[in-house]
Design an enzyme around this catalytic site. Structure first.
Site, PDB file in Angstrom:
ATOM      1  N   ASN A  57       0.677  -1.265   0.102  1.00  0.00           N
ATOM      2  CA  ASN A  57      -0.075   0.025  -0.134  1.00  0.00           C
ATOM      3  C   ASN A  57       0.762   1.356  -0.052  1.00  0.00           C
ATOM      4  O   ASN A  57       0.271   2.428  -0.490  1.00  0.00           O
ATOM      5  CB  ASN A  57      -0.997   0.190   1.226  1.00  0.00           C
ATOM      6  CG  ASN A  57      -2.009  -1.099   1.397  1.00  0.00           C
ATOM      7  OD1 ASN A  57      -2.154  -1.515   0.263  1.00  0.00           O
ATOM      8  ND2 ASN A  57      -2.434  -1.489   2.213  1.00  0.00           N
ATOM      9  N   TYR A 107      -3.665  -0.384   8.194  1.00  0.00           N
ATOM     10  CA  TYR A 107      -4.166  -0.189   6.909  1.00  0.00           C
ATOM     11  C   TYR A 107      -4.365   1.094   6.378  1.00  0.00           C
ATOM     12  O   TYR A 107      -4.147   1.402   5.395  1.00  0.00           O
ATOM     13  CB  TYR A 107      -5.425  -1.138   6.687  1.00  0.00           C
ATOM     14  CG  TYR A 107      -6.391  -0.845   5.509  1.00  0.00           C
ATOM     15  CD1 TYR A 107      -5.737  -1.272   4.391  1.00  0.00           C
ATOM     16  CD2 TYR A 107      -7.388  -0.244   5.615  1.00  0.00           C
ATOM     17  CE1 TYR A 107      -6.598  -1.131   2.963  1.00  0.00           C
ATOM     18  CE2 TYR A 107      -7.997   0.080   4.559  1.00  0.00           C
ATOM     19  CZ  TYR A 107      -7.703  -0.334   3.080  1.00  0.00           C
ATOM     20  OH  TYR A 107      -8.220  -0.237   2.006  1.00  0.00           O
ATOM     21  N   LYS A 148      -2.379   3.167   3.394  1.00  0.00           N
ATOM     22  CA  LYS A 148      -3.435   3.845   2.219  1.00  0.00           C
ATOM     23  C   LYS A 148      -3.061   5.123   2.155  1.00  0.00           C
ATOM     24  O   LYS A 148      -2.807   5.844   1.112  1.00  0.00           O
ATOM     25  CB  LYS A 148      -4.644   3.435   2.339  1.00  0.00           C
ATOM     26  CG  LYS A 148      -4.917   2.116   2.225  1.00  0.00           C
ATOM     27  CD  LYS A 148      -4.635   1.133   0.843  1.00  0.00           C
ATOM     28  CE  LYS A 148      -5.481   1.862  -0.133  1.00  0.00           C
ATOM     29  NZ  LYS A 148      -5.313   1.498  -1.625  1.00  0.00           N
TER      30      LYS A 148
END
Length: 303
Positions: free
Chosen positions: A81, A131, A135
């Site tokens: 990511n 996460y 991102k």
């Protein structure tokens, strides 16, 4: 027009590929690690030089990056990511500097929202999960790349093929296991959080608009359903569609993210103004498509 879709076999990538493939005058190239890929790409491991060679050979007019990891250890999340978009931007700048880049970000980048307040693109990003943080790192890289690029910050996608790693897909899988008998029990954590769900087909439509829209585009555009949905309501609506006759029990706390992010809903007015895009599918239609198609167990990372 040649469009390279990275992560073309994943949940979002498959829908995006299908949508782009029907556009007139478009040839879609699949990029990923599968044997079916037109261009073998692994953003977690490819060097800038090697990826630049692949991009020069494929000669895309636009690149859509749907590749991403939604779960796993922090190293994997960072490799896919955060590092992935950085390598992609550097390679594009070297090999195809005029190609448009459409990168799929996540509403998880925003972090906790304020009750009843719709979050615009100008809001501060304060992710509370690894996460979301990885991102966000990818979004910052793409936005600062100097390329003809836009990040679509996607809400909680729902629809056919939703992976069991996300709430709608997981609930669908549990409903299939529970059956439809009156004694069936669906046990979940606390369902009192509010989320912005968007049909995966609407996400694909937004990508198609972003690829073909005249530029330049804003660096970030929210792509969501534009409505804060009580997660409990989503579960019961999906249970009704499934013909579930048992009971739903909420036991203990929900996920760590639900505890920290009680309310989240994106302001999607900028996408409407810039792309002429609005959601076309209701949540009930999205859930019906999810149930009818079954549950896809893989994540979004290209395989």
């Amino acid at each position: 027009m040649r469009i390279l879709v990275l992560g073309h076999t994943g949940y979002l990538g498959a829908h995006v590929t299908g949508r782009l493939a029907v556009l007139p005058g478009v040839r879609v190239l699949g990029g990923g690690r599968s044997a079916a890929a037109d261009v073998f790409v692994d953003l977690a491991f490819d060097s800038v030089g090697r990826l630049a060679e692949k991009l020069a050979s494929a000669a895309p007019d636009a690149v859509v990056n749907c590749a991403g990891a939604t779960g796993g250890d922090p190293v994997t999340l960072a490799e896919v990511n955060a590092r992935g978009p950085a390598v992609l931007c550097a390679a594009l700048a070297r090999a195809r500097p005029t190609a448009r880049l459409v990168h799929l970000g996540s509403a998880a980048e925003y972090g906790p929202g304020t009750d009843r307040v719709f979050v615009p693109e100008s809001a501060a990003a304060c992710p509370v999960t690894v996460y979301g943080a990885t991102k966000l790192a990818g979004t910052v890289t793409v936005s600062a790349s100097g390329l003809d690029a836009v990040v679509l910050r996607v809400g909680n996608p729902v629809g056919a093929g939703a992976p069991a790693s996300g709430l709608p897909g997981r609930v669908a899988a549990l409903l299939r296991e529970a059956g439809t008998g009156p004694d069936a029990v669906l046990r979940l954590g606390d369902l009192s959080a509010y989320r912005d769900f968007v049909d995966v087909r609407d996400v694909a439509r937004a990508v198609a608009r972003a690829v073909t829209a005249p530029g330049p585009l804003p660096p970030v555009l929210n792509v969501g359903g534009g409505e804060a949905v009580l997660v409990r309501d989503l579960v019961h609506r999906l249970a009704d569609i499934a013909g579930f006759r048992g009971r739903v029990e909420e036991q203990g706390a929900g996920s760590a993210r639900s505890e920290q992010v009680f309310w989240q809903c994106s302001d999607i007015s900028a996408a409407a103004e810039v792309l002429g895009w609005r959601p076309a599918y209701s949540l009930d239609r999205s859930l019906a498509a999810l149930w009818s198609a079954g549950v896809h167990q893989e994540g979004d990372r290209p395989s």
